[in-house]
Design an enzyme around this catalytic site. Sequence first.
Site, mmCIF file in Angstrom:
data_model
loop_
_atom_site.group_PDB
_atom_site.id
_atom_site.type_symbol
_atom_site.label_atom_id
_atom_site.label_comp_id
_atom_site.label_asym_id
_atom_site.label_seq_id
_atom_site.Cartn_x
_atom_site.Cartn_y
_atom_site.Cartn_z
ATOM 1 N N LYS A 108 67.096 153.239 -3.070
ATOM 2 C CA LYS A 108 66.458 153.191 -1.748
ATOM 3 C C LYS A 108 64.941 153.092 -1.873
ATOM 4 C CE LYS A 108 69.975 155.234 1.188
ATOM 5 N NZ LYS A 108 70.338 156.347 2.084
ATOM 6 N N LYS A 190 81.684 145.841 -2.521
ATOM 7 C CA LYS A 190 82.374 146.674 -1.544
ATOM 8 C C LYS A 190 82.082 146.136 -0.142
ATOM 9 C CE LYS A 190 81.463 151.250 -0.109
ATOM 10 N NZ LYS A 190 80.937 152.594 -0.344
ATOM 11 N N LYS A 193 78.775 148.021 5.733
ATOM 12 C CA LYS A 193 78.364 147.836 7.117
ATOM 13 C C LYS A 193 77.000 147.187 7.220
ATOM 14 C CE LYS A 193 77.430 152.835 7.403
ATOM 15 N NZ LYS A 193 77.804 154.083 8.049
#
Length: 326
Positions: A108, A190, A193
């Site tokens: 991040k 994966k 979202k």
Amino acid sequence: MYSAVQPSGNLTIGNYAGAVRNWLAMQNEYDCFFAIADMHAITVRQEPAELRRRTVELAATYLACGLDPEACVLYVQSHVPQHAELCWVLNTCTYVGEASRMTQFKDKSQKHAENINMGLMDYPVLMAADILLYRADYVPVGADQKQHVELARDIALRFNNRYGETFRVPEPLIKRDGASIRSLQDPAKKMSKSDENPNAAVFLTDDRDTVMRKFKRAVTDSDNCVRASAEKPGVTNLLNIYAAFAGCTVEEAERAFEGKGYGEFKLAVGETVADVLSPIQAEQKRLLADKKFLADALQKGAERAYKVARKTLDKVYRKVGFYRGE
Ligand code: TRP
């Protein structure tokens, strides 16, 4: 049992099959706490009105999926002040070195290089506070959160060694790989979202036409044979999705589509998924129209969570030597 999800972005059918549905199965067997982690969400920049909207929507989605607010404790993290309070104490039992080595913090920090704030680094300590407040034995999470649950274990053990037996040491429950649903556009990834490709993920909020269109465009291969194998990751993923939503095994799904082509197969996967989603969407819509019911349910959840959290925090404050007036 404790788990939480951030109110960032819509849930995908991967979240549903991999997380939410498992919670449904567990809510009657365990003492379950499920939080909407809004305090974690603000470690990256959020639009305030959007965050608020997503928080209620996520609560409505959980209830629409069948989470029973009587059987489990469903609440919003920021409604229970002990999370932040315990986080502060746990900060003093966490080393800067170990926090800065967390894979997600490093990822991040790269992704949000303009906003590497203290909260981003403290994220796993807040998560440890979530888990330890409720004396959870089990923490069902995706594989990407395993390292954080392990840190929570280390912090719990360290605190217990320093101040005497206080916390229960939690165990991660990592969902099996078989349940993992991949991107429809790149099965090496994966289903996420936050994928940039709008066709990569199917969201719980997608209407039937959108669901059908996304499956129609899903990546397969050229041999037109519906069979799961390592060389056919796209078809395997579609078979896994079909099995998860039709409630059968992958072998049964293979047999059902023997001799049939990809066109027909994809249509069936889309219809099966859309059939599961439509009653959930109808119920979510109904719940969102009843703001009072949602607000009440979340307030009740927060009250139940608060009772447990307050006890744990009292004990912690006593152990560390905070004066409590006696
Ligand atoms: N960090 C988790 C995620 O993004 C969400 C989360 C917050 C969580 N607190 C938690 C998960 C406590 C399990 C336990 O998936």
